[in-house]
Design an enzyme around this catalytic site. Structure first.
Site, PDB file in Angstrom:
ATOM      1  CE  LYS A  13      -2.266   0.262   3.823  1.00  0.00           C
ATOM      2  NZ  LYS A  13      -1.539   1.298   4.561  1.00  0.00           N
ATOM      3  NE  ARG A  88      -4.399   0.643  10.599  1.00  0.00           N
ATOM      4  CZ  ARG A  88      -3.227   1.017  10.083  1.00  0.00           C
ATOM      5  NH1 ARG A  88      -3.009   2.246   9.732  1.00  0.00           N
ATOM      6  NH2 ARG A  88      -2.281   0.134   9.902  1.00  0.00           N
ATOM      7  NE  ARG A 126       6.681  -3.589   7.100  1.00  0.00           N
ATOM      8  CZ  ARG A 126       5.510  -2.969   7.095  1.00  0.00           C
ATOM      9  NH1 ARG A 126       4.919  -2.696   5.951  1.00  0.00           N
ATOM     10  NH2 ARG A 126       4.932  -2.641   8.223  1.00  0.00           N
ATOM     11  NE  ARG A 155       6.537  -0.184  10.750  1.00  0.00           N
ATOM     12  CZ  ARG A 155       5.375   0.036  10.138  1.00  0.00           C
ATOM     13  NH1 ARG A 155       5.346   0.492   8.920  1.00  0.00           N
ATOM     14  NH2 ARG A 155       4.247  -0.210  10.754  1.00  0.00           N
ATOM     15  NE  ARG A 166       1.427  -3.302  12.511  1.00  0.00           N
ATOM     16  CZ  ARG A 166       2.631  -3.685  12.052  1.00  0.00           C
ATOM     17  NH1 ARG A 166       3.425  -4.433  12.797  1.00  0.00           N
ATOM     18  NH2 ARG A 166       3.021  -3.327  10.864  1.00  0.00           N
TER      19      ARG A 166
HETATM   20  P1  AMP Z   1       1.157   1.599   9.626  1.00  0.00           P
HETATM   21  O1  AMP Z   1       2.433   2.316   9.305  1.00  0.00           O
HETATM   22  O2  AMP Z   1       0.028   1.980   8.703  1.00  0.00           O
HETATM   23  O3  AMP Z   1       1.337   0.109   9.738  1.00  0.00           O
HETATM   24  O4  AMP Z   1       0.700   2.108  11.071  1.00  0.00           O
HETATM   25  C1  AMP Z   1       1.517   1.927  12.196  1.00  0.00           C
HETATM   26  C2  AMP Z   1       0.714   2.081  13.480  1.00  0.00           C
HETATM   27  O5  AMP Z   1       0.178   3.421  13.570  1.00  0.00           O
HETATM   28  C3  AMP Z   1      -0.503   1.189  13.590  1.00  0.00           C
HETATM   29  O6  AMP Z   1      -0.178  -0.120  14.040  1.00  0.00           O
HETATM   30  C4  AMP Z   1      -1.329   1.958  14.622  1.00  0.00           C
HETATM   31  O7  AMP Z   1      -0.796   1.822  15.922  1.00  0.00           O
HETATM   32  C5  AMP Z   1      -1.103   3.391  14.185  1.00  0.00           C
HETATM   33  N1  AMP Z   1      -2.111   3.810  13.170  1.00  0.00           N
HETATM   34  C6  AMP Z   1      -1.906   3.956  11.838  1.00  0.00           C
HETATM   35  N2  AMP Z   1      -3.030   4.358  11.216  1.00  0.00           N
HETATM   36  C7  AMP Z   1      -3.972   4.485  12.180  1.00  0.00           C
HETATM   37  C8  AMP Z   1      -5.343   4.875  12.178  1.00  0.00           C
HETATM   38  N3  AMP Z   1      -5.984   5.205  11.044  1.00  0.00           N
HETATM   39  N4  AMP Z   1      -6.012   4.891  13.354  1.00  0.00           N
HETATM   40  C9  AMP Z   1      -5.389   4.571  14.499  1.00  0.00           C
HETATM   41  N5  AMP Z   1      -4.102   4.183  14.583  1.00  0.00           N
HETATM   42  C10 AMP Z   1      -3.383   4.140  13.444  1.00  0.00           C
END
Ligand code: AMP
Length: 212
Positions: A13, A88, A126, A155, A166
């Site tokens: 994505k 989300r 990754r 990460r 997640r």
């Molecule tokens: P990502 O980089 O998209 O995998 O996001 C990393 C982390 O950020 C997620 O595991 C959540 O803890 C937080 N996060 C990202 N997007 C959201 C969202 N739309 N609402 C709430 N928490 C978020």
């Protein structure tokens, strides 16, 4: 026309979102990156957000929406936006829809379809640049960043337990949101199991008909 980009963790994505941003000259709202920036701040809010992210949980909606609102207020007039990582869950989809309606913005949703098994496989492998935060997929064999030569690291939230949390959150909370866009006739489905270039090709062929 704004695009709301969906895909299970590891679906590519972020990679595809950045390609589309360049290709169509759009603004890019990457929710995870915005929240990681907040989490790196030495404030009580920063510490709280950091803890939540590392556990793999979702950050409270009010915090996320405040960041989106701020972004919308600064976006250049006439520029379309790619939303990556939001909404989300259903309440967040409702808040976002309200905000976009208030700003007279039209949107479509795009899902990069990928199986849970392949998502798990990709995520555990990754890496991210410790300096500029560029993400490198499992297929990248180098040890340093192509852009800034920073060291590539895993990460901090790409550990087995957090990944499990997640992915479960995606299935239980985000899938219903995607279904909601599908029911409204706003969803475009793209096969995310393909090679990066093939996914891009399918995306651009499909989006050209809508965005041009
Ligand atoms: P990502 O980089 O998209 O995998 O996001 C990393 C982390 O950020 C997620 O595991 C959540 O803890 C937080 N996060 C990202 N997007 C959201 C969202 N739309 N609402 C709430 N928490 C978020």
């Amino acid at each position: 026309m704004d695009l709301i980009l969906f895909g299970i963790q590891g679906s590519g994505k972020g990679t595809q979102g950045k390609i589309l941003k360049e290709h169509y000259d759009m603004a890019y709202f990457e929710t995870g990156a915005q929240l990681r920036k907040l989490a790196s701040e030495e404030s009580s809010l920063g510490h709280k957000v950091k803890e939540i992210i590392e556990a793999g949980h979702l950050v409270p909606n009010e915090i996320v929406m405040e960041i989106v609102e701020d972004f919308l207020s600064k976006v250049q007039d006439g520029k379309s936006i790619i939303f990556d990582g939001i909404p989300r869950k259903i309440v967040q989809a409702e808040s976002l829809a309200k905000l976009l309606d208030q700003n007279n913005r039209e949107y479509k949703a795009v899902i990069l379809d990928l199986s849970e098994e392949e998502a798990l496989n990709r995520l555990t492998k990754r890496r991210i640049c410790s300096n500029c935060k560029e993400v490198y997929p499992a297929s990248y064999k180098g040890d340093s960043c192509e852009k800034c030569e920073g060291e590539l690291v895993t990460r901090t939230d790409d550990n087995a337990e957090s990944i499990k949390v997640r992915i479960e959150a995606f299935i239980n909370e985000t899938m219903p949101v995607i279904k909601m866009y599908e029911d409204k006739g706003l969803l475009i489905k793209i096969n995310g199991e393909q090679e990066i270039d093939e996914v891009t090709k399918e995306l651009i062929e499909t989006l050209d008909k809508i965005l041009k």
